[in-house]
Design a protein around this motif. Structure first.
Motif, PDB file in Angstrom:
ATOM      1  N   TYR A   3       3.287  10.946   0.130  1.00  0.00           N
ATOM      2  CA  TYR A   3       2.073  10.615  -0.522  1.00  0.00           C
ATOM      3  C   TYR A   3       1.259  11.672  -1.133  1.00  0.00           C
ATOM      4  N   PHE A   4       0.416  11.681  -2.056  1.00  0.00           N
ATOM      5  CA  PHE A   4      -0.294  12.839  -2.663  1.00  0.00           C
ATOM      6  C   PHE A   4      -1.792  12.424  -2.852  1.00  0.00           C
ATOM      7  N   ARG A  11     -11.361   9.581  -4.839  1.00  0.00           N
ATOM      8  CA  ARG A  11     -10.335   9.967  -4.541  1.00  0.00           C
ATOM      9  C   ARG A  11      -9.277   9.195  -4.784  1.00  0.00           C
ATOM     10  N   THR A  12      -7.999   9.637  -5.203  1.00  0.00           N
ATOM     11  CA  THR A  12      -6.900   8.737  -5.768  1.00  0.00           C
ATOM     12  C   THR A  12      -5.556   9.121  -4.885  1.00  0.00           C
ATOM     13  N   ILE A  13      -4.967   8.172  -4.619  1.00  0.00           N
ATOM     14  CA  ILE A  13      -3.606   8.232  -3.708  1.00  0.00           C
ATOM     15  C   ILE A  13      -2.471   7.774  -4.077  1.00  0.00           C
ATOM     16  N   LEU A  14      -1.437   8.608  -4.371  1.00  0.00           N
ATOM     17  CA  LEU A  14      -0.228   8.009  -5.021  1.00  0.00           C
ATOM     18  C   LEU A  14       1.050   8.015  -4.012  1.00  0.00           C
ATOM     19  N   ILE A  15       1.343   6.861  -3.540  1.00  0.00           N
ATOM     20  CA  ILE A  15       2.532   6.728  -2.511  1.00  0.00           C
ATOM     21  C   ILE A  15       3.632   6.398  -2.987  1.00  0.00           C
ATOM     22  N   MET A  16       4.861   7.044  -2.691  1.00  0.00           N
ATOM     23  CA  MET A  16       6.227   6.898  -3.250  1.00  0.00           C
ATOM     24  C   MET A  16       6.957   6.437  -1.790  1.00  0.00           C
ATOM     25  N   PHE A  17       7.355   5.185  -1.914  1.00  0.00           N
ATOM     26  CA  PHE A  17       8.711   5.019  -0.975  1.00  0.00           C
ATOM     27  C   PHE A  17       9.708   5.036  -1.162  1.00  0.00           C
ATOM     28  N   ASP A  18      10.668   5.427  -0.116  1.00  0.00           N
ATOM     29  CA  ASP A  18      12.025   5.631  -0.281  1.00  0.00           C
ATOM     30  C   ASP A  18      12.605   4.389  -0.067  1.00  0.00           C
ATOM     31  N   ARG A  19      14.142   4.476  -0.309  1.00  0.00           N
ATOM     32  CA  ARG A  19      14.782   3.167   0.291  1.00  0.00           C
ATOM     33  C   ARG A  19      14.453   2.772   1.896  1.00  0.00           C
ATOM     34  N   ASP A  20      14.554   1.704   2.118  1.00  0.00           N
ATOM     35  CA  ASP A  20      14.583   1.248   3.453  1.00  0.00           C
ATOM     36  C   ASP A  20      13.194   1.563   4.327  1.00  0.00           C
ATOM     37  N   ASP A  21      12.151   2.160   3.389  1.00  0.00           N
ATOM     38  CA  ASP A  21      10.831   2.321   3.952  1.00  0.00           C
ATOM     39  C   ASP A  21      10.088   0.815   3.932  1.00  0.00           C
ATOM     40  N   LEU A  22       9.343   0.691   5.017  1.00  0.00           N
ATOM     41  CA  LEU A  22       8.498  -0.467   4.988  1.00  0.00           C
ATOM     42  C   LEU A  22       7.079  -0.278   4.299  1.00  0.00           C
ATOM     43  N   LEU A  23       6.990  -1.406   3.336  1.00  0.00           N
ATOM     44  CA  LEU A  23       5.719  -1.206   2.325  1.00  0.00           C
ATOM     45  C   LEU A  23       4.342  -1.477   3.163  1.00  0.00           C
ATOM     46  N   LEU A  24       4.336  -2.525   3.924  1.00  0.00           N
ATOM     47  CA  LEU A  24       3.096  -2.745   4.570  1.00  0.00           C
ATOM     48  C   LEU A  24       2.968  -1.610   5.836  1.00  0.00           C
ATOM     49  N   GLU A  25       3.875  -1.178   6.587  1.00  0.00           N
ATOM     50  CA  GLU A  25       3.490  -0.353   7.444  1.00  0.00           C
ATOM     51  C   GLU A  25       3.325   1.077   7.035  1.00  0.00           C
ATOM     52  N   ILE A  36      -9.354   5.848   5.563  1.00  0.00           N
ATOM     53  CA  ILE A  36      -9.854   4.993   4.569  1.00  0.00           C
ATOM     54  C   ILE A  36     -10.065   3.841   5.328  1.00  0.00           C
ATOM     55  N   ASP A  37     -11.196   3.411   4.746  1.00  0.00           N
ATOM     56  CA  ASP A  37     -12.041   2.140   5.263  1.00  0.00           C
ATOM     57  C   ASP A  37     -12.159   1.327   4.158  1.00  0.00           C
ATOM     58  N   THR A  38     -12.240   1.582   2.761  1.00  0.00           N
ATOM     59  CA  THR A  38     -12.380   0.631   1.774  1.00  0.00           C
ATOM     60  C   THR A  38     -11.533   1.385   0.634  1.00  0.00           C
ATOM     61  N   ALA A  39     -10.702   0.354   0.053  1.00  0.00           N
ATOM     62  CA  ALA A  39      -9.714   0.835  -0.815  1.00  0.00           C
ATOM     63  C   ALA A  39      -9.316  -0.276  -1.883  1.00  0.00           C
ATOM     64  N   ALA A  40      -8.728   0.053  -3.050  1.00  0.00           N
ATOM     65  CA  ALA A  40      -8.172  -0.885  -4.110  1.00  0.00           C
ATOM     66  C   ALA A  40      -6.864  -0.566  -4.551  1.00  0.00           C
ATOM     67  N   ILE A  41      -5.763  -1.396  -4.264  1.00  0.00           N
ATOM     68  CA  ILE A  41      -4.649  -1.171  -4.794  1.00  0.00           C
ATOM     69  C   ILE A  41      -4.540  -1.450  -6.332  1.00  0.00           C
ATOM     70  N   THR A  42      -4.385  -0.503  -7.117  1.00  0.00           N
ATOM     71  CA  THR A  42      -4.360  -0.715  -8.636  1.00  0.00           C
ATOM     72  C   THR A  42      -3.175  -0.914  -9.401  1.00  0.00           C
ATOM     73  N   GLY A  43      -2.195  -0.494  -8.779  1.00  0.00           N
ATOM     74  CA  GLY A  43      -0.890  -0.675  -9.450  1.00  0.00           C
ATOM     75  C   GLY A  43       0.518  -0.551  -8.495  1.00  0.00           C
ATOM     76  N   GLY A  44       1.437  -0.941  -8.603  1.00  0.00           N
ATOM     77  CA  GLY A  44       2.494  -0.884  -8.227  1.00  0.00           C
ATOM     78  C   GLY A  44       3.904  -1.418  -8.677  1.00  0.00           C
ATOM     79  N   ILE A  45       4.817  -0.757  -8.830  1.00  0.00           N
ATOM     80  CA  ILE A  45       6.291  -1.170  -9.438  1.00  0.00           C
ATOM     81  C   ILE A  45       7.396  -0.621  -8.458  1.00  0.00           C
ATOM     82  N   GLY A  46       8.433  -1.425  -8.454  1.00  0.00           N
ATOM     83  CA  GLY A  46       9.723  -0.908  -7.532  1.00  0.00           C
ATOM     84  C   GLY A  46      10.618  -2.056  -7.448  1.00  0.00           C
ATOM     85  N   SER A  47      11.565  -1.815  -6.412  1.00  0.00           N
ATOM     86  CA  SER A  47      12.495  -2.810  -6.030  1.00  0.00           C
ATOM     87  C   SER A  47      12.119  -3.052  -4.398  1.00  0.00           C
TER      88      SER A  47
END
Length: 79
Positions: A3-4, A11-25, A36-47
């Motif tokens: 993540y960056f 503040r904006t955070i970009l998170i990139m998951f690898d294969r077999d990563d758990l999304l929620l965790e 982070i105590d307050t946030a909004a997820i503004t997008g997400g794509i993937g498999s």
């Protein structure tokens, strides 16, 4: 998972998951590391390989929960 964090405000955070990563965790891990105590997820794509979904089936005072489980290749086109 990688993540960056932007150096600008807001503040904006970009998170990139690898294969077999758990999304929620993975999201919970970034929230904890970045304090982070307050946030909004503004997008997400993937498999995904497995999904557990929850919704309600009524808006009455006594809601009825509905759960779905899917296993196999699943495209996440938008969040």
């Amino acid at each position: 998972m990688q993540y960056f964090v932007s150096k600008t405000t807001p503040r904006t955070i970009l998170i990139m998951f690898d294969r077999d990563d758990l999304l929620l965790e993975g999201l919970q891990d970034v929230v904890k590391k970045e304090h982070i105590d307050t946030a909004a997820i503004t997008g997400g794509i993937g498999s995904l390989q497995r999904v557990h979904l929850h919704t309600i089936t009524t808006t009455a005072v006594q809601v009825a929960d509905k759960y779905w489980n899917f296993t196999g290749p699943i495209e996440l086109a938008s969040v």
